[in-house]
Design an enzyme around this catalytic site. Structure first.
Site, mmCIF file in Angstrom:
data_model
loop_
_atom_site.group_PDB
_atom_site.id
_atom_site.type_symbol
_atom_site.label_atom_id
_atom_site.label_comp_id
_atom_site.label_asym_id
_atom_site.label_seq_id
_atom_site.Cartn_x
_atom_site.Cartn_y
_atom_site.Cartn_z
ATOM 1 N N CYS A 118 50.087 72.870 46.320
ATOM 2 C CA CYS A 118 48.916 72.876 46.979
ATOM 3 C C CYS A 118 48.776 73.701 48.307
ATOM 4 O O CYS A 118 49.721 73.628 49.098
ATOM 5 C CB CYS A 118 48.707 71.285 47.266
ATOM 6 S SG CYS A 118 46.914 70.791 48.310
ATOM 7 N N CYS B 264 44.828 68.364 43.732
ATOM 8 C CA CYS B 264 46.055 67.910 44.466
ATOM 9 C C CYS B 264 46.338 66.310 44.113
ATOM 10 O O CYS B 264 45.515 65.718 44.493
ATOM 11 C CB CYS B 264 46.374 68.248 45.610
ATOM 12 S SG CYS B 264 47.852 67.887 46.640
ATOM 13 N N CYS C 228 56.106 70.725 71.719
ATOM 14 C CA CYS C 228 56.881 69.965 70.993
ATOM 15 C C CYS C 228 57.928 70.684 70.135
ATOM 16 O O CYS C 228 58.589 69.906 69.527
ATOM 17 C CB CYS C 228 56.120 68.921 70.042
ATOM 18 S SG CYS C 228 55.265 69.972 68.876
ATOM 19 N N CYS D 35 28.571 46.441 73.064
ATOM 20 C CA CYS D 35 30.003 46.830 73.991
ATOM 21 C C CYS D 35 30.096 48.524 73.717
ATOM 22 O O CYS D 35 30.946 48.843 74.477
ATOM 23 C CB CYS D 35 31.097 46.260 73.689
ATOM 24 S SG CYS D 35 31.793 46.341 72.082
ATOM 25 N N CYS E 4 31.993 44.164 65.155
ATOM 26 C CA CYS E 4 32.598 44.960 66.291
ATOM 27 C C CYS E 4 33.959 44.389 66.391
ATOM 28 O O CYS E 4 34.344 43.164 66.061
ATOM 29 C CB CYS E 4 31.979 44.811 67.407
ATOM 30 S SG CYS E 4 32.738 45.645 68.648
ATOM 31 N N CYS F 79 34.044 42.912 70.510
ATOM 32 C CA CYS F 79 33.237 41.528 70.465
ATOM 33 C C CYS F 79 32.645 40.787 69.556
ATOM 34 O O CYS F 79 31.911 39.977 69.719
ATOM 35 C CB CYS F 79 32.017 42.289 71.602
ATOM 36 S SG CYS F 79 30.802 43.276 70.713
ATOM 37 N N CYS G 197 50.025 26.392 85.953
ATOM 38 C CA CYS G 197 49.430 24.697 86.072
ATOM 39 C C CYS G 197 49.620 24.178 87.560
ATOM 40 O O CYS G 197 48.861 23.447 87.913
ATOM 41 C CB CYS G 197 50.310 23.888 85.011
ATOM 42 S SG CYS G 197 51.965 23.868 85.163
ATOM 43 N N HIS H 286 54.890 19.814 83.468
ATOM 44 C CA HIS H 286 53.204 20.132 83.381
ATOM 45 C C HIS H 286 52.860 19.610 84.780
ATOM 46 O O HIS H 286 53.244 18.391 85.174
ATOM 47 C CB HIS H 286 52.417 19.889 82.439
ATOM 48 C CG HIS H 286 51.025 19.906 82.336
ATOM 49 N ND1 HIS H 286 50.606 21.301 82.386
ATOM 50 C CD2 HIS H 286 49.992 18.826 82.428
ATOM 51 C CE1 HIS H 286 49.370 21.175 82.319
ATOM 52 N NE2 HIS H 286 49.004 19.963 82.522
#
Length: 724
Positions: free
Chosen positions: A25, A39, A108, A173, A184, A187, A459, A601
């Site tokens: 290919c 391909c 790189c 948003c 979404c 949101c 807390c 707590h």
């Protein structure tokens, strides 16, 4: 997919025996079987003149591959296509060996094919070779190529156009979502119904442009390099911004100036940036009630949010539909207004079945934010050597006396939503820690109630603000003041902490001594806990909070850690009195606050307001007026032993008489007729902070609205009994 791959494999294996050779290919370099017209990996069409590679099974093409010479085809120009994984367009190579002249990326170090003008891995631009560099050292092309004439750049534009056309932008948003998503990802706003007509108009236009470019290039017309490129379509975020600006302009009637409209536009964007996922879910549910979208209402309901949440002024402004939304409206109000009987049934069923907690801070978010800003403004740092932060306002939260005017059923509902029944039961019944004195609970109206609190690591800070201002430390304002006070006054608190820990270990028979490095390491750990939101806090942090509040803190807690089997694991060491000993007594208040501790707590322990003191029968003759509410907090446990005072120095420690004397100096103490030493917690409804009073009134109005319905039902039952 597996079945399709299996069928393809069967077909290719059948043709393998007939031909026995493969083709590579030009885009992904995958070696396909000869009968494949596309391909197998990237579905690219099979190009004409593809070089066939050797078959590993038959090996019949080995001679073909060995005798083939690129220089003998088309006058030395190779029909090979660069096997670049970035899928570049077909460009004829001028090198006899493509692999021998790859260039290394300067970012790189990836070895790219010679015709690639960008790195396949990091898409960095290929550097041009300087005149003094040799081709072997630089790996760059010998002459600069104009980007406008390079078919690779033309392919990049087409690729960007395709990528942009795949996404759809959320109208709430502005997040760009994938085409298959129906909601979404940020949101949960549902995808608009008319989005396909809007979003897919650009892909069709883009695809037509791409097809025209492909046809022009493969026909060899030569116009692809000189043709004018089409600029990418305008992003959905920009179009959303324009729509918001036009919407504000229409809402304002186009009366204001351009500067005023820009200010309104910036204000709207600030509101949208402050909103969280729960806020978007609520707005979507409100719009869903108006438009009849039950899915949006169910999404908000399944998130566990408050069904009785009211619309604020900013939310109404963001929705921008004055005819539908108004400040203070809930989902139930909207369902009644627009006659959504199905949604109304779902909402009312949810309210009746869900035992949701509802404290005053949850009812009115606007007042809660104002109180948080007020707390931040009242925090100041003391100048001098002891640079500790402190609050300038004395505020004590109490439950309103108007609760007793509500019907018993409504009172029960109120207490179920505002109190923590499990904590109340553990502190009262399992071990008599609070309300163990009948004299204090009944005759002196000093019964303590455990407010419901979040189970997060904050807390302790939440319970302190609940006992004073009635809200949570949601923005970590108190935690930041705690962290800064510990660091700025580290020497003062470290000396007290080290001396107290040494005395405590010796009092329990733990005769050991630590090196200074070990003490410093433990102290650094305590400092790190104060700076981490959600981290559990210790006794030292309560001692610092007493200095920030400038008032004593009394902790009523269990004495032992227990496993889930009820086995005792160790001492908790939290119960006792924490005094602001490092301040001057004249700088502090003598009215304490009360906290409860149960199994890791903390909960705020508050009392209920009372009308007068004539019928109390208190042992101490108190000169009080009706405006001041006094709660008597015991300074002894149920066995009449004095509560420990934490973080005393060596000269302050002594017997119980000396400690009782110290308590009388820092608190308003008295002894009841039953002989109980108590501290007086003073609070005033009229002198309390007006924002806290307003928040409590709005919270109480929520239950006052239930009263007429209850009275009506009782009246109907009475009429039925009379008829019988």
């Amino acid at each position: 997919d597996c079945w399709v791959l299996f069928i393809r494999w069967k077909e290719t294996r059948a043709t393998m025996t007939e031909y026995g050779i493969k083709w590579a290919c030009e885009y992904c370099t995958y070696e396909n079987w000869p009968s494949a017209i596309k391909c197998t990996m990237c579905r690219a069409p099979r190009p004409n003149g593809t070089i066939i590679t050797e078959d590993p099974v038959r090996g019949s093409s080995s001679d073909v591959s060995r005798d083939w010479d690129p220089a003998g085809i088309e006058g030395g120009s190779s029909p090979l296509i660069c096997p670049d994984s970035s899928a570049r367009p077909r460009v004829k190579s001028s090198y006899s060996s493509e692999g021998a002249s790859k260039w290394s990326c300067h970012m790189c170090t990836y070895l790219n094919w010679p015709r690639a003008i960008r790195c396949t891995q990091c898409l960095s631009q290929r550097r041009t070779r300087s005149p003094t560099e040799s081709p072997q050292s630089s790996g760059c092309i010998s002459r600069p190529i104009q980007a406008s004439q390079d078919p690779c750049e033309e392919y990049n534009d087409r690729n960007r156009l395709n990528t942009k056309a795949l996404h759809w932008t959320c109208t709430a948003c502005t997040y760009e979502n994938w085409p298959k998503s129906r909601k979404c990802a940020v949101c949960d706003h549902p995808r608009p119904n008319n989005l396909e007509a809007i979003d897919f108009a650009e892909p069709e236009e883009a695809s037509s442009l791409i097809n025209e470019q492909d046809r022009a290039r493969w026909r060899g017309s030569g116009s692809s390099s000189n043709s004018q490129r089409r600029s990418p379509p305008v992003s959905k975020r920009d179009s959303e911004v324009k729509m918001d600006f036009q919407r504000i302009e229409l809402a304002a009637g186009a009366v204001g100036t351009k500067e005023e409209l820009e200010v309104d536009f910036k204000r709207l964007k600030q509101i949208k940036n402050r909103m969280k996922r729960s806020d978007w879910l609520f707005l979507n549910a409100c719009v869903g009630v108006v438009e009849g979208d039950l899915a949006a209402v169910e999404a908000y309901k399944s998130s566990g949010s408050d069904i009785a949440r009211q619309l604020t002024a900013d939310e109404v402004r963001l929705l921008n539909r004055p005819s539908a939304f108004d400040v203070g409206y809930t989902l139930v109000h909207l369902a009644i207004r627009f006659q959504r009987q199905d949604m109304l049934a779902v909402l009312l069923t949810e309210v009746s079945q869900q035992a949701a907690k509802c404290i005053p801070a949850m009812v009115c978010p606007e007042l809660t934010e104002q109180i948080r800003r007020e707390i931040g403004a009242s925090l100041h740092q003391r100048k001098g050597d002891f640079a500790c932060y402190f609050l300038t306002d004395l505020v004590t939260f109490t439950l309103p006396a108007d609760i007793e005017d509500l019907p018993p059923s409504v009172q029960e509902k109120l207490f179920d939503e505002v109190l923590d029944r499990d904590v109340q039961k553990e502190l009262e019944e399992e071990s008599p820690i609070i309300n163990w004195s009948l004299e204090l609970g009944s005759r002196l109206d000093s019964r303590l109630y455990a407010l419901w609190n979040r189970t997060a690591g904050d807390c302790l800070l939440d319970s302190v603000l609940q006992a004073t201002w009635g809200i949570y430390d949601k923005d970590s304002v108190l935690r930041k003041a705690l962290h800064d006070s510990l660091h700025d006054c580290s020497h003062w608190f470290y000396t007290r902490w080290k001396e107290w820990e040494s005395w405590y270990s010796q009092s329990f028979g733990l005769h050991f001594s630590l090196r200074e490095e070990q003490w410093q390491e433990d102290w650094a750990f305590i400092l790190s806990l104060a700076s981490q939101p959600g981290a559990s806090l210790e006794q030292t942090h309560i001692f610092v909070l007493a200095h920030i509040l400038r008032r004593p803190i009394i902790v009523y807690g269990v004495k032992y850690y227990k496993s889930f089997r009820g086995e005792t694991l160790g001492y908790t060491r939290f119960q006792g009195v924490y005094l602001p000993l490092l301040w001057e007594q004249s700088f502090c208040w003598k009215s304490p606050i009360a906290l409860g501790y149960t199994r890791g707590h903390f909960s705020a322990l508050v009392a209920m307001e009372n009308v007068g003191y004539d019928n109390r029968g208190a042992g101490a003759n108190l000169n009080t007026d009706d405006d001041v509410n006094i709660t008597f907090l015991p300074l002894v446990d149920s066995e009449r032993k004095l509560l420990h005072i934490h973080f005393l120095s060596a000269h302050e420690m002594g017997n119980e008489d000396q400690q009782e004397k110290l308590l009388r100096e820092w608190l308003d103490c008295c002894v009841t007729e039953g002989g109980v030493l108590v501290a007086q917690q003073r609070s005033s409804r009229r002198r309390n902070h007006p924002l806290v009073t307003q928040m409590v009134e709005k919270w109480l109005d929520r239950y006052r609205q239930i009263r007429p319905c209850t009275s009506l039902s009782d009246g109907e039952e009475d009429e039925e009994e009379e008829d019988e």
